[in-house]
Design an enzyme around this catalytic site. Structure first.
Site, PDB file in Angstrom:
ATOM      1  N   GLY A 176      49.042 -17.160  23.086  1.00  0.00           N
ATOM      2  CA  GLY A 176      50.001 -17.998  23.797  1.00  0.00           C
ATOM      3  C   GLY A 176      50.964 -18.654  22.830  1.00  0.00           C
ATOM      4  O   GLY A 176      51.298 -18.076  21.797  1.00  0.00           O
ATOM      5  N   GLU A 177      51.432 -19.871  23.178  1.00  0.00           N
ATOM      6  CA  GLU A 177      52.373 -20.645  22.342  1.00  0.00           C
ATOM      7  C   GLU A 177      53.754 -19.999  22.262  1.00  0.00           C
ATOM      8  O   GLU A 177      54.622 -20.505  21.556  1.00  0.00           O
ATOM      9  CB  GLU A 177      51.854 -20.811  20.897  1.00  0.00           C
ATOM     10  CG  GLU A 177      50.521 -21.474  20.751  1.00  0.00           C
ATOM     11  CD  GLU A 177      50.078 -21.572  19.283  1.00  0.00           C
ATOM     12  OE1 GLU A 177      50.841 -21.202  18.369  1.00  0.00           O
ATOM     13  OE2 GLU A 177      48.951 -22.030  19.050  1.00  0.00           O
ATOM     14  N   GLY A 178      53.932 -18.839  22.880  1.00  0.00           N
ATOM     15  CA  GLY A 178      55.196 -18.102  22.699  1.00  0.00           C
ATOM     16  C   GLY A 178      55.177 -17.197  21.479  1.00  0.00           C
ATOM     17  O   GLY A 178      56.227 -16.678  21.084  1.00  0.00           O
ATOM     18  N   GLU A 215      53.330 -21.680  25.907  1.00  0.00           N
ATOM     19  CA  GLU A 215      52.560 -22.740  26.555  1.00  0.00           C
ATOM     20  C   GLU A 215      51.311 -23.078  25.753  1.00  0.00           C
ATOM     21  O   GLU A 215      50.842 -22.305  24.949  1.00  0.00           O
ATOM     22  CB  GLU A 215      52.151 -22.352  27.971  1.00  0.00           C
ATOM     23  CG  GLU A 215      51.630 -20.945  28.152  1.00  0.00           C
ATOM     24  CD  GLU A 215      50.476 -20.534  27.289  1.00  0.00           C
ATOM     25  OE1 GLU A 215      49.468 -21.289  27.235  1.00  0.00           O
ATOM     26  OE2 GLU A 215      50.560 -19.452  26.664  1.00  0.00           O
ATOM     27  N   ILE A 274      52.950 -20.604  16.085  1.00  0.00           N
ATOM     28  CA  ILE A 274      54.329 -20.511  16.585  1.00  0.00           C
ATOM     29  C   ILE A 274      55.317 -21.166  15.625  1.00  0.00           C
ATOM     30  O   ILE A 274      56.463 -20.701  15.486  1.00  0.00           O
ATOM     31  CB  ILE A 274      54.445 -21.097  18.025  1.00  0.00           C
ATOM     32  CG1 ILE A 274      55.798 -20.741  18.635  1.00  0.00           C
ATOM     33  CG2 ILE A 274      54.206 -22.607  18.045  1.00  0.00           C
ATOM     34  CD1 ILE A 274      56.080 -19.260  18.769  1.00  0.00           C
TER      35      ILE A 274
END
Lengths: 335, 335
Positions: B301-303, B160, B83
């Site tokens: 994830g992580e955006g 997240e 990210i």
């Protein structure tokens, strides 16, 4: 250890679950192999739009009049088309080539001058162009790429503009892949039902009228377009120079198909940037076993898919070059 | 004429066949409506990553040890995660929030301090958190968005990090959508067959053990995670401020689902940035009638999906603002 294995290892030890970046991981591997580097760098990205007219357009196979090809070339040169906007967004150098538009452009315009005729002949009852002109198209495409490669470019996308060119592309797809014509044709820029049936009837008749061989060069000359063949020649040349070749939508993928039939080694260098909404494209990509990066329902051409997908290619390169490894970041790997 | 009709007209008269930019046209319309403008501008894009731990992780439902949550937070702060790379590429401001990681971070770290506990309790035999803590999570998320909105931001994505959070998300999806658990759970960060069966058995038992009501707040407190609830509160607050809300993968879409159940008006402001490879996500998007921008097989994830899709949102805004119209470019429209 071969470069592919070294790249796989580098990708697998980045701080993420194995394979969690999906297609971007395959892309990073492909770019690394193409540039023979564990830390590849994308240089001087270019997008070349080839424009030309098609005799078949006069048989009523397009929703727009032929003069739109010329008008859109002027729109490109004035910066008003979608491809201008997306190339500007991503710092992609844009070149517009007159491959054979049916008009005389002002010679002062900043236009690549590769006109080989004022539109092809209709291939309904005869060849679109002679074998010599087809060969000239391929050479022109290669010449354009030579010049661009000389500027340090190693990643190049191709687009097209040519009223009637989905007809040429659909027939080429049908005859080169051995697929039924009805699976290859779509509504192009937006035909209604009656126009669509006319398009299908015209193209079926054109195929029935063909008396030539199955040779790729014979088929390209008979059913091709100047912009499609120049693009095929350009793609072939770019792949031979180990450039990353960005393939746009339906027309561009048919140009790729022509290049592939001439030299299948282009496969390793080709990135399929998107799946078009034009009917034949999904089947063509499947036939080529190609995974497109984007599926946005685009059907615009001009190379817009290449430009829109370009930041994903940058992302693939960036994660490969910039992400920490489990070791460097002191993150526990899967037990 | 209403803004939506004006926007549609503006989009339709751009120099392209009607609808030829596919999903980007829908996106341009949505952005214009959200910002109530024919010439919308994306301002100060932010991405907020919420990190927290999960008691359920200790039941053996994850392929990675719980300490990876803490380690990955440090990796975010050091700029080494995916990210970081993608936000840097697109000039997206990245903020990392400790929503409840099971450790004490150095107070000097540039970390948003919203810790409401050191990981949730396991929801196998009881609630993950109390109703008060759940309410605090929602308020924390809203507070974070308030601060960011004060910096002029109008487009915000959420990510997240939390070992075990696909378990919490899968159960919330199952109970909130009324879908069988087995359609909602996947392999998370990479479970093998045996681990996957254990995960399914644990989560089925957790649902069977639940004796509470169907109220959204009760379900969120019982099965939720600190990062999921803070994200839900943040999304709800962002939508109320007419910000464009970028929804990432499986966990983030479950947070969106929670926000949607609290106030369904968020739908108009939400952009679904990608379809994850995590099993439940495709079904969840279908249930929400959401069309994702990207389908790259991501499951990180992580955006990361928000950041990777962001340039497409910029492209949608740019074509709306910068492309010529048929009239301005003197291009013939369809006859």
């Amino acid at each position: 250890m071969k470069i592919a294995e070294q790249l796989k290892s580098k990708i697998d030890f980045k701080t993420k679950p194995l394979g969690a970046l999906g297609l971007l991981e395959e892309l990073a591997l492909q770019v690394g192999i193409t540039f023979d580097s564990l830390s590849p760098v994308l240089k001087a990205p270019h997008l070349v739009v080839f424009a030309a007219d098609h005799g078949i357009a006069l048989e009523g196979v397009s929703a727009y009049p032929q003069e739109v090809t010329r008008q859109m070339v002027l729109n490109f040169l004035n910066g008003g088309a979608a491809i201008n906007v997306f190339c500007a967004q991503h710092d992609i150098h844009l070149e517009i080539i007159d491959a054979g538009v049916n008009c005389d452009f002002d010679p002062e315009l900043p236009l690549g001058k590769r006109k080989v005729g004022k539109g092809t002949s209709s291939f309904l009852n005869g060849p679109a162009m002679s074998p010599d002109i087809a060969a000239l198209c391929l050479a022109n495409g290669a010449g354009i790429v030579d010049t661009i490669a000389g500027k340090g470019c190693n990643v190049i996308g191709f687009g097209e503009m040519g009223i009637g060119n989905t007809s040429s592309a659909a027939v080429l797809m049908s005859v080169l892949c051995g697929l039924p014509l009805q699976d290859c044709i779509g509504r192009g820029t937006g035909l209604d039902d009656v126009q669509f049936q006319l398009k299908q009837a015209v193209l079926e008749k054109a195929i029935a009228n063909y008396g030539g061989t199955d040779d790729i060069h014979a088929l390209m000359a008979h059913f091709g377009g100047y912009e499609i063949l120049q693009m095929a020649g350009a793609m072939e040349a770019a792949a031979k120079k180990n450039m990353l070749v960005l393939v746009d939508g339906f027309i561009a993928t048919v140009a790729y198909l022509c290049a592939y039939k001439m030299d299948s080694s282009i496969r390793e260098k080709a990135v399929f940037t998107h799946q078009s909404d034009e009917k034949g494209h999904q089947l063509l990509l499947k036939t080529l076993e190609a995974k497109p990066l984007l599926q946005l329902g685009l059907r615009l051409g001009e190379g817009t898919g290449c430009a829109l997908a370009y930041p994903l290619i940058v992302s693939a390169v960036n994660f490969l070059n910039e992400m920490a490894s489990f070791e460097s970041a002191a993150v526990s790997n899967k037990s």
